[in-house]
Design an enzyme around this catalytic site. Structure first.
Site, PDB file in Angstrom:
ATOM      1  N   SER A 139     -49.971  81.132  85.696  1.00  0.00           N
ATOM      2  CA  SER A 139     -49.116  81.724  85.239  1.00  0.00           C
ATOM      3  C   SER A 139     -49.174  82.151  83.782  1.00  0.00           C
ATOM      4  O   SER A 139     -48.757  82.957  83.046  1.00  0.00           O
ATOM      5  CB  SER A 139     -47.562  81.638  85.535  1.00  0.00           C
TER       6      SER A 139
ATOM      7  N   LYS B 292     -50.446  85.170  82.512  1.00  0.00           N
ATOM      8  CA  LYS B 292     -49.359  86.495  82.236  1.00  0.00           C
ATOM      9  C   LYS B 292     -49.317  86.849  80.680  1.00  0.00           C
ATOM     10  O   LYS B 292     -49.003  88.198  80.309  1.00  0.00           O
ATOM     11  CB  LYS B 292     -48.184  86.039  82.944  1.00  0.00           C
TER      12      LYS B 292
ATOM     13  N   TYR C 237     -54.041  90.667  90.498  1.00  0.00           N
ATOM     14  CA  TYR C 237     -53.205  89.296  90.012  1.00  0.00           C
ATOM     15  C   TYR C 237     -53.730  87.909  90.606  1.00  0.00           C
ATOM     16  O   TYR C 237     -53.807  87.020  89.883  1.00  0.00           O
ATOM     17  CB  TYR C 237     -51.714  89.453  90.665  1.00  0.00           C
TER      18      TYR C 237
ATOM     19  N   TYR D 233     -39.411  80.053  83.487  1.00  0.00           N
ATOM     20  CA  TYR D 233     -38.748  80.854  84.630  1.00  0.00           C
ATOM     21  C   TYR D 233     -37.315  80.310  84.352  1.00  0.00           C
ATOM     22  O   TYR D 233     -36.620  80.416  83.179  1.00  0.00           O
ATOM     23  CB  TYR D 233     -39.327  80.323  85.943  1.00  0.00           C
TER      24      TYR D 233
ATOM     25  N   VAL E 252     -48.356  76.936  87.295  1.00  0.00           N
ATOM     26  CA  VAL E 252     -48.094  75.904  88.427  1.00  0.00           C
ATOM     27  C   VAL E 252     -49.465  75.027  88.527  1.00  0.00           C
ATOM     28  O   VAL E 252     -49.540  74.088  89.165  1.00  0.00           O
ATOM     29  CB  VAL E 252     -47.743  76.392  89.795  1.00  0.00           C
TER      30      VAL E 252
END
Length: 317
Positions: free
Chosen positions: A72, A75, A199, A251, A269
């Site tokens: 992530s 992103k 993705y 998050y 992660v």
């Protein structure tokens, strides 16, 4: 070593080594992500840290040259690319608020009519991937992002880990559900399997700490590739990406990360975290063991140690 005034460049090199030594001896290391099989096999004893300062000095320690799946953290760069394509019209499809829910939650999407809360949760990143896919075949969109990452890091050896990408395609049922659910609301415009392919491959980009810290320099330099160099984004856009990293980058633990570390940061992660001290440093840390929120346990602790010693927190005076 000074903490209130910040460390000198010489001190930072020693500080980075000291932090790596401390993390190497830590007993509690978190748990590796097991739902992506290649990540489940990573040795949790590894730890790497790299700090690239505003004057171009590189300070690294531990397994800082060991490639890992950035997941992530990608992103941040996909969002930068999408904003370059469509500008602020992107915010019609993705929000800018912290989610307060796990990164792969589907609950908010129903209540908010298929518009993800921010671009750093999985649903939001899928919309960003859908934007980057526009006008391209998936392999072209993926190649475009990879070239962008290589440019930012000044390193053409960065690759996509195809084994990780295949594993994500085989096991990513929650992401598949998110994409199809947003398709029902019209917020995914391509066939979901194509958007998902982009993705999954962006998450499977493999980088080491040095490469990742180098790639984040433009967010340290107010949008410039390097001082006096070309612009990657405007100063305003760099500030806003940093703001989103601070408020949404971890998050439902983003508030805790801001409280403890005080820097814009984005976790993955795979155990990596990219953190930015605007005007001072771009930092990458990697430790595969995760805490309960899916963020690197020792990576977060290492960044806390770093900001305590340097005074780099954006809240410091």
């Amino acid at each position: 070593m000074e903490s209130s005034r910040g460390a000198s460049v010489t001190d930072i090199g020693r500080l980075v080594r000291d932090i790596a030594d401390e993390m190497r001896g830590a007993e509690e290391r978190g748990e590796v992500a097991t739902y992506i099989p290649p990540l489940a096999r990573i040795d949790p004893r590894q730890f790497g840290l790299c700090v690239v300062t505003a004057d171009g000095e590189v300070h690294a320690a531990g397994e800082s040259e060991e490639p890992f799946s950035i997941q992530s953290v990608s992103k941040v760069f996909a969002l930068t690319q999408a904003l370059g394509k469509v500008g602020d019209t992107l915010w019609r499809r993705v929000g800018r608020e912290p989610s307060g829910t796990p990164f792969n939650s589907i609950v908010q999407l129903e209540r908010e009519q298929g518009v993800p809360r921010n671009p750093f949760i999985n649903a939001g990143a899928l919309v960003v991937a859908d934007i980057n896919l526009a006008g391209h075949e998936p392999r072209v969109a993926i190649g475009e992002l990879l070239r962008f990452m290589r440019y930012l890091a000044d390193d053409d050896t960065i690759v996509i880990d195809e084994a990780v990408a295949r594993a994500e395609q085989a096991t990513g049922f929650r992401n598949i559900a998110l994409a199809n659910y947003m398709k029902a609301f019209g917020n995914i415009t391509h066939p979901p399997e194509l958007t998902l392919g982009v993705y999954f491959h962006q998450c499977a980009i493999a980088m080491n700490c040095r490469q990742l810290a180098m790639a984040g320099r433009f967010l340290m330099h107010g949008g410039f590739y390097e001082p006096g160099g070309p612009r990657v984004v405007s100063g305003q856009r760099a500030r806003r990406i940093n703001a989103l990293m601070l408020t949404c980058g971890h998050y439902d633990a983003s508030g805790d990360f801001a409280f403890r570390v005080g820097l814009p940061g984005k976790s993955g992660v795979g155990g990596g975290i990219l953190a930015i001290a605007p005007g001072k440093a771009a930092i990458a840390v990697w430790s595969p063991g995760l805490n309960a929120n899916g963020n690197s346990l020792l990576g977060t602790l290492a960044l806390e140690r770093l900001t305590e010693a340097t005074g780099w927190s954006v809240f410091a005076r």
